[in-house]
Design a protein around this motif. Structure first.
Motif, PDB file in Angstrom:
ATOM      1  N   ASP A 175     -14.955   6.140  14.949  1.00  0.00           N
ATOM      2  CA  ASP A 175     -15.322   7.418  15.556  1.00  0.00           C
ATOM      3  C   ASP A 175     -14.750   8.532  14.675  1.00  0.00           C
ATOM      4  O   ASP A 175     -13.537   8.648  14.534  1.00  0.00           O
ATOM      5  CB  ASP A 175     -14.753   7.495  16.975  1.00  0.00           C
ATOM      6  N   LYS A 176     -15.597   9.334  14.099  1.00  0.00           N
ATOM      7  CA  LYS A 176     -15.132  10.379  13.183  1.00  0.00           C
ATOM      8  C   LYS A 176     -14.455  11.528  13.919  1.00  0.00           C
ATOM      9  O   LYS A 176     -13.773  12.339  13.316  1.00  0.00           O
ATOM     10  CB  LYS A 176     -16.292  10.896  12.338  1.00  0.00           C
ATOM     11  N   ASN A 177     -14.647  11.617  15.237  1.00  0.00           N
ATOM     12  CA  ASN A 177     -14.062  12.706  16.005  1.00  0.00           C
ATOM     13  C   ASN A 177     -12.675  12.374  16.550  1.00  0.00           C
ATOM     14  O   ASN A 177     -11.980  13.274  16.998  1.00  0.00           O
ATOM     15  CB  ASN A 177     -14.991  13.096  17.162  1.00  0.00           C
ATOM     16  N   GLN A 178     -12.299  11.107  16.563  1.00  0.00           N
ATOM     17  CA  GLN A 178     -11.004  10.700  17.101  1.00  0.00           C
ATOM     18  C   GLN A 178     -10.309   9.763  16.138  1.00  0.00           C
ATOM     19  O   GLN A 178     -10.920   8.852  15.587  1.00  0.00           O
ATOM     20  CB  GLN A 178     -11.181   9.968  18.428  1.00  0.00           C
ATOM     21  N   ALA A 179      -9.029   9.990  15.973  1.00  0.00           N
ATOM     22  CA  ALA A 179      -8.231   9.094  15.144  1.00  0.00           C
ATOM     23  C   ALA A 179      -7.974   7.806  15.910  1.00  0.00           C
ATOM     24  O   ALA A 179      -8.036   7.768  17.135  1.00  0.00           O
ATOM     25  CB  ALA A 179      -6.915   9.754  14.767  1.00  0.00           C
ATOM     26  N   GLN A 180      -7.677   6.762  15.172  1.00  0.00           N
ATOM     27  CA  GLN A 180      -7.393   5.466  15.779  1.00  0.00           C
ATOM     28  C   GLN A 180      -5.981   5.051  15.382  1.00  0.00           C
ATOM     29  O   GLN A 180      -5.594   5.165  14.222  1.00  0.00           O
ATOM     30  CB  GLN A 180      -8.417   4.440  15.303  1.00  0.00           C
ATOM     31  N   VAL A 181      -5.210   4.569  16.359  1.00  0.00           N
ATOM     32  CA  VAL A 181      -3.841   4.124  16.132  1.00  0.00           C
ATOM     33  C   VAL A 181      -3.781   2.634  16.444  1.00  0.00           C
ATOM     34  O   VAL A 181      -4.175   2.206  17.535  1.00  0.00           O
ATOM     35  CB  VAL A 181      -2.849   4.901  17.033  1.00  0.00           C
ATOM     36  N   ILE A 182      -3.290   1.860  15.471  1.00  0.00           N
ATOM     37  CA  ILE A 182      -3.220   0.407  15.622  1.00  0.00           C
ATOM     38  C   ILE A 182      -1.804  -0.038  15.330  1.00  0.00           C
ATOM     39  O   ILE A 182      -1.226   0.337  14.306  1.00  0.00           O
ATOM     40  CB  ILE A 182      -4.213  -0.290  14.655  1.00  0.00           C
ATOM     41  N   LEU A 183      -1.258  -0.849  16.227  1.00  0.00           N
ATOM     42  CA  LEU A 183       0.043  -1.482  15.999  1.00  0.00           C
ATOM     43  C   LEU A 183      -0.202  -2.962  15.790  1.00  0.00           C
ATOM     44  O   LEU A 183      -0.864  -3.615  16.600  1.00  0.00           O
ATOM     45  CB  LEU A 183       0.980  -1.277  17.198  1.00  0.00           C
ATOM     46  N   VAL A 184       0.323  -3.480  14.685  1.00  0.00           N
ATOM     47  CA  VAL A 184       0.197  -4.897  14.370  1.00  0.00           C
ATOM     48  C   VAL A 184       1.585  -5.510  14.455  1.00  0.00           C
ATOM     49  O   VAL A 184       2.551  -4.965  13.922  1.00  0.00           O
ATOM     50  CB  VAL A 184      -0.410  -5.101  12.959  1.00  0.00           C
ATOM     51  N   GLY A 185       1.688  -6.640  15.139  1.00  0.00           N
ATOM     52  CA  GLY A 185       2.975  -7.303  15.292  1.00  0.00           C
ATOM     53  C   GLY A 185       3.360  -8.081  14.048  1.00  0.00           C
ATOM     54  O   GLY A 185       2.577  -8.232  13.105  1.00  0.00           O
ATOM     55  N   LYS A 186       4.572  -8.603  14.058  1.00  0.00           N
ATOM     56  CA  LYS A 186       5.041  -9.412  12.936  1.00  0.00           C
ATOM     57  C   LYS A 186       4.214 -10.677  12.768  1.00  0.00           C
ATOM     58  O   LYS A 186       4.155 -11.251  11.689  1.00  0.00           O
ATOM     59  CB  LYS A 186       6.511  -9.798  13.129  1.00  0.00           C
ATOM     60  N   ASP A 187       3.558 -11.094  13.845  1.00  0.00           N
ATOM     61  CA  ASP A 187       2.717 -12.284  13.789  1.00  0.00           C
ATOM     62  C   ASP A 187       1.332 -11.995  13.220  1.00  0.00           C
ATOM     63  O   ASP A 187       0.524 -12.903  13.048  1.00  0.00           O
ATOM     64  CB  ASP A 187       2.604 -12.922  15.169  1.00  0.00           C
ATOM     65  N   GLY A 188       1.046 -10.717  12.919  1.00  0.00           N
ATOM     66  CA  GLY A 188      -0.231 -10.350  12.321  1.00  0.00           C
ATOM     67  C   GLY A 188      -1.313 -10.017  13.333  1.00  0.00           C
ATOM     68  O   GLY A 188      -2.438  -9.702  12.955  1.00  0.00           O
ATOM     69  N   GLU A 189      -1.014 -10.072  14.627  1.00  0.00           N
ATOM     70  CA  GLU A 189      -1.994  -9.784  15.669  1.00  0.00           C
ATOM     71  C   GLU A 189      -1.908  -8.309  16.083  1.00  0.00           C
ATOM     72  O   GLU A 189      -0.831  -7.728  16.094  1.00  0.00           O
ATOM     73  CB  GLU A 189      -1.734 -10.659  16.895  1.00  0.00           C
ATOM     74  N   LYS A 190      -3.055  -7.735  16.471  1.00  0.00           N
ATOM     75  CA  LYS A 190      -3.084  -6.356  16.964  1.00  0.00           C
ATOM     76  C   LYS A 190      -2.433  -6.313  18.342  1.00  0.00           C
ATOM     77  O   LYS A 190      -2.793  -7.066  19.242  1.00  0.00           O
ATOM     78  CB  LYS A 190      -4.515  -5.847  17.074  1.00  0.00           C
TER      79      LYS A 190
END
Length: 185
Positions: free
Chosen positions: A105-120
């Motif tokens: 979405d170009k109108n909203q930023a996206q925030v992603i947290l990835v764990g040490k196990d590599g999963e979102k």
């Protein structure tokens, strides 16, 4: 025959770095070591990006960020940074591919947290409070929290020799160690 060999050599020369880069992606390098927090925005003045970066610079959040063993990735208009240092285009594209974002979405930023196990662990569009990110990490299972934390090893104590005989100051033979009590064959 020469044309086929030349074609194969050119294909390997072009595809080789691309194949090698997929196994050496930024998230693969972080796995087991740290928790990547990724902010993807269409411009550098995106309110989510500006607000989150400003709040992460506050002393309490900065300390919590370090305590939770996190790294910050930002991707703004396909230009990537890791903890404020520019990434090359190939690493940035590998990061984007590995996240499997789909349509952004170009109108909203996206925030992603990835764990040490590599999963979102978090995939959020728009502004998010750093306290929410930290509480998500605190609620993770202990196995994920300690994915790469090696147990501290105590240094081994050296056996001490005792002086024997009548001459002070000289070390003699050490006595053989007695077997531990309670261990029968």
């Amino acid at each position: 025959m020469f044309a086929r060999s030349l074609t194969l050599a050119v294909l390997l020369a072009v595809a080789g770095p691309l194949l090698a880069a997929d196994g050496d992606t930024p998230l693969a390098q972080e796995r087991g070591k740290s928790r990547p927090l990724i902010i993807i925005a269409s411009s550098s003045v995106d309110p989510t990006l500006v607000t989150l970066k400003k709040s992460l610079d506050e002393p309490a959040n900065k300390e919590a960020f370090a305590k939770h063993n996190m790294v910050l990735y930002t991707i703004v208009s396909l230009a990537g940074q890791r903890n404020g240092k520019d990434m090359d285009a190939q690493s940035t594209m590998a990061l984007i591919r590995e996240l499997k974002l789909g349509v952004l979405d170009k109108n909203q930023a996206q925030v992603i947290l990835v764990g040490k196990d590599g999963e979102k662990k978090i995939d959020h569009k728009g502004a998010i409070d750093p306290k929410e990110i930290f509480s998500t990490i605190d609620q993770m299972p202990m196995a994920e929290k300690e994915a790469a934390a090696p147990a501290p090893v105590a240094p081994a104590a050296e056996p001490k020799s005792t002086p024997q005989g009548g001459k002070p100051g000289k070390a003699g033979k050490t006595a053989p160690a007695a077997p531990p009590a309670g261990l029968d064959d």
